[in-house]
Enzyme design. Structure first.
Site, PDB file in Angstrom:
ATOM      1  N   GLN A  43       0.854  -1.192   0.000  1.00 55.31           N
ATOM      2  CA  GLN A  43       0.000   0.000   0.000  1.00 55.31           C
ATOM      3  C   GLN A  43       0.887   1.237   0.000  1.00 55.31           C
ATOM      4  OE1 GLN A  43      -2.449   2.442   3.339  1.00 55.31           O
ATOM      5  NE2 GLN A  43      -2.963   0.274   3.289  1.00 55.31           N
ATOM      6  N   GLU A  46       0.765   8.074   1.417  1.00 54.53           N
ATOM      7  CA  GLU A  46       1.427   9.389   1.415  1.00 54.53           C
ATOM      8  C   GLU A  46       0.435  10.371   1.977  1.00 54.53           C
ATOM      9  OE1 GLU A  46       4.388  10.497   0.583  1.00 54.53           O
ATOM     10  OE2 GLU A  46       5.174   8.530   0.009  1.00 54.53           O
ATOM     11  N   LYS A  47       0.710  10.924   3.126  1.00 56.07           N
ATOM     12  CA  LYS A  47      -0.284  11.787   3.743  1.00 56.07           C
ATOM     13  C   LYS A  47      -0.125  13.252   3.341  1.00 56.07           C
ATOM     14  CE  LYS A  47      -3.108   9.188   5.884  1.00 56.07           C
ATOM     15  NZ  LYS A  47      -4.323   8.887   5.103  1.00 56.07           N
ATOM     16  N   ASP A  76      -6.291   5.969   0.643  1.00 51.38           N
ATOM     17  CA  ASP A  76      -7.197   7.118   0.647  1.00 51.38           C
ATOM     18  C   ASP A  76      -7.601   7.649  -0.748  1.00 51.38           C
ATOM     19  OD1 ASP A  76      -8.561   9.387   1.299  1.00 51.38           O
ATOM     20  OD2 ASP A  76      -7.023  10.277   2.540  1.00 51.38           O
ATOM     21  N   THR A 142       4.476   5.206  14.666  1.00 50.85           N
ATOM     22  CA  THR A 142       4.269   5.476  13.244  1.00 50.85           C
ATOM     23  C   THR A 142       2.943   6.201  13.001  1.00 50.85           C
ATOM     24  OG1 THR A 142       5.446   3.416  12.820  1.00 50.85           O
ATOM     25  CG2 THR A 142       4.330   4.422  10.954  1.00 50.85           C
ATOM     26  N   CYS A 448       9.693 -18.716  42.818  1.00 48.85           N
ATOM     27  CA  CYS A 448      10.432 -18.579  41.555  1.00 48.85           C
ATOM     28  C   CYS A 448      10.841 -19.933  40.995  1.00 48.85           C
ATOM     29  CB  CYS A 448      11.685 -17.736  41.760  1.00 48.85           C
ATOM     30  SG  CYS A 448      11.326 -16.056  42.305  1.00 48.85           S
TER      31      CYS A 448
HETATM   32  N1  3NM Z   1      -2.705   2.477  10.397  1.00 48.12           N
HETATM   33  P1  3NM Z   1       3.887   0.305  12.355  1.00 48.12           P
HETATM   34  S1  3NM Z   1      -1.596   1.937  12.608  1.00 48.12           S
HETATM   35  C1  3NM Z   1      -0.844   3.060   8.895  1.00 48.12           C
HETATM   36  O1  3NM Z   1      -4.447   1.527  13.319  1.00 48.12           O
HETATM   37  C2  3NM Z   1      -1.372   2.627  10.187  1.00 48.12           C
HETATM   38  O2  3NM Z   1      -5.257   1.988  11.386  1.00 48.12           O
HETATM   39  C3  3NM Z   1      -2.983   2.106  11.634  1.00 48.12           C
HETATM   40  O3  3NM Z   1       2.848   1.289  11.677  1.00 48.12           O
HETATM   41  C4  3NM Z   1      -4.322   1.864  12.162  1.00 48.12           C
HETATM   42  O4  3NM Z   1       3.777  -0.984  11.625  1.00 48.12           O
HETATM   43  C5  3NM Z   1      -0.605   2.368  11.309  1.00 48.12           C
HETATM   44  O5  3NM Z   1       5.205   0.980  12.122  1.00 48.12           O
HETATM   45  C6  3NM Z   1       0.860   2.438  11.435  1.00 48.12           C
HETATM   46  O6  3NM Z   1       3.545   0.231  13.803  1.00 48.12           O
HETATM   47  C7  3NM Z   1       1.504   1.097  11.685  1.00 48.12           C
HETATM   48 MG    MG Z   2      -6.930   7.879   5.517  1.00 49.80          MG
END
Ligand code: 3NM
Ligand code: MG
Length: 525
Positions: A43, A46-47, A76, A142, A448
């Site tokens: 995918q 690009e935001k 998107d 991320t 333990c």
């Molecule tokens: N969408 P990483 S989390 C692009 O929850 C994206 O919908 C998400 O990045 C959602 O693998 C995410 O580095 C980023 O954690 C995931």
């Molecule tokens: Mg979106």
């Protein structure tokens, strides 16, 4: 053109922001490498890119993905997907309506949607999504504007709702958010929903950003991740449940102890300073081969020796935590058992944080703790904050059993709550054990070392039945304590320690010789 058949196993979502992509000039190279490593779906996300630039990047990327026969989806932007002629789009809850996107793209394109709740999931299925991206599973740097962290339990609830609504086979699923090689086996295993029709319903794959985009070697990282996605079902011991009805656990105890005796399995202990020596002696007495190794780098080699790992956070440090993660990861990859002992879990905020991150960083075959520790482990996962559990009051026996069962169900593992009476469950079967002696409470490290004894039995028998391995170890341990405490030469805790080691050993040797007199003491229901 028919809709392309998609393999959702390992889904790369790109990100070219500097926090994820250290060297922007490497963008295409990284995607190519990931495809060479086995990524099955890409995918482009690009935001901030301008439309012209976005389309240019998408065209170039599509040329690359086509070389590897892997579909490319656009995040998107339906217009960009149309301009490029790639295989589809992925849309979020705040993007274009799915039905409109479908009208624009037609039936032969793939449309995926991000969902984080049952309602969103069922709506997306109804509107004709080809797949769902379920998340956010774990917190991730991320994407910080995520709606909610849903964990394995949240993913499972969504899969169950899809199953009940009849969408399970029609609509594919991946999960996303904070996934990496340490937690992928865990999420795949724990998010399984035990369906009405088939035995188990699971995700079709995982989606990652940083685990590949930020990797030093994206090809190697992809290869490793794909291997994990393809190998996770090995964790399942559940199909053995039906065998248990045919033989009672007490009948199997001798087999397990004999197997330990014959195979002398390795128990790799990352344990606290107080109990290292005692734990090693207990391991030897029950028939294991102990190695006390706290340096995580060693685990890659040790995990290949057919043994098990004990993570005991009794003297936890920040560096120690990183070592635990490395070791857990190595044992998860080798599909060898991990026993977690959350010592003093509720005592400090550092320890509560440690429990949470240990749970998120790998699969734990067994969690063993006292009442307070097990309560903390239950409360450590978001959204399950001490539901119905007050940490200060002592639980009733019914509540203890209930907590152990629901934690085992949540974690898809075996949970042991120790105390005067011990509660053991894998979420389906439970055992209550009333053996032991008060001297065990007067000597340091006995709690333990139960973890170590469990790890030895597990190493020998985890492929057959984890729960029974655990029960065997508990009976062996606690009955040895009873016999030792009653000996004429035991005058108190000091003499008890040496007598206890003797009796652990004596029980093993007696069992190997067919003398099961000791097991008549078993108080198990
Ligand atoms: N969408 P990483 S989390 C692009 O929850 C994206 O919908 C998400 O990045 C959602 O693998 C995410 O580095 C980023 O954690 C995931
Ligand atoms: Mg979106």
């Amino acid at each position: 053109m028919p809709k392309p058949k998609v393999d959702y196993s390992l889904y790369l979502v790109t990100d070219s922001t500097p926090a994820v992509l250290k060297d922007p000039s490497k963008f295409f190279e990284i995607v190519r490498e990931s495809l060479r490593g086995g990524v099955t779906l890409v995918q482009l996300r690009e935001k901030t890119a301008d439309t012209g630039e976005f389309i240019k990047t998408a065209r170039k990327l599509h040329e690359i993905t086509q070389e590897y026969n892997v579909p490319l989806l656009i995040n998107d932007r339906v217009d960009v997907a149309l301009a490029v002629g790639c295989e589809g789009v992925h849309i979020g809850q705040d993007d274009m309506e799915l039905k409109t996107a479908r009208q624009l793209l037609g039936d032969d394109k793939i449309i995926g949607m991000t969902v984080s709740s049952i309602d969103e999931a069922l709506k997306a299925c109804e509107d004709g999504a080809d797949y769902l991206g379920i998340g956010t599973v774990y917190a991730t740097p991320t994407k910080t504007n995520t709606k909610s962290i849903i964990g394995a339990a949240g993913v499972r609830e969504i899969l169950a709702a899809m199953d009940h609504a009849g969408y399970y086979e029609k609509v594919k699923t991946v999960c996303i958010g904070g996934l990496n090689k340490a937690n992928i086996p865990r999420i795949l295993y724990q998010s399984q929903h035990f369906g009405d029709k088939s035995w188990t319903l699971a995700l079709d794959g995982v989606a990652v950003v940083s685990a590949i985009m930020s990797a030093d070697d994206p090809k190697e990282a992809s290869k490793e991740l794909l291997e994990l996605v393809n190998s996770w079902p090995k964790y399942r011991g559940d199909s053995l449940i039906h065998c248990r009805a045919q033989r009672g656990v007490l009948e199997v105890v001798p087999d397990i102890i004999k197997r330990v005796h014959e195979t002398k399995p390795l128990t790799h202990n990352m344990t606290n300073l107080v109990v290292q020596n005692f734990a090693a002696n207990v391991a030897l007495a029950v028939g294991g081969s102990p190695i006390m190794a706290n340096y995580g780098e060693e685990a890659a080699d040790l995990s290949k020796l057919g043994g098990s790992l004990v993570v005991n956070m009794g003297t936890v440090t920040p560096e120690g935590l990183l070592n635990y993660y490395k070791a857990m990861q190595a044992y998860n990859v080798a599909v060898q058992p991990v026993v977690f002992d959350p010592v003093g879990a509720g005592a400090t905020s550092v320890r509560r944080g440690a429990v949470k991150s240990i749970l998120a960083n790998g699969y734990l075959d067994v969690i063993k703790g006292n009442e307070g520790e097990i309560k903390t482990v239950w409360g450590a996962v978001d959204g399950e904050q001490q539901r119905g559990v007050d940490s200060s009051d002592s639980l009733t026996p019914e509540d203890k059993l209930d907590l152990v069962v629901k934690l085992a169900k949540r974690e898809h593992n075996v949970v042991v709550m120790t105390g005067k009476t011990d509660y053991v469950s894998d979420g389906y079967w439970t055992a209550i054990i009333a053996n032991g002696h008060e001297y065990l409470g007067l000597v340091t490290g006995t709690g333990c070392t139960i973890g170590t004894a469990i790890s030895v039995a597990l190493a020998a028998y985890h492929k057959q039945d984890k729960l029974w391995a655990v029960i065997t170890a508990m009976l062996h341990f606690e009955i040895a304590a009873e016999i030792a405490a009653e000996r004429w030469d035991v005058k108190g805790p000091g003499t008890f320690i040496s007598a206890f080691l003797d009796e652990l050993y004596n029980i093993r040797i007696a069992t190997v010789n067919g003398d099961m007199e000791w097991l008549k003491r078993a108080k198990i229901t």
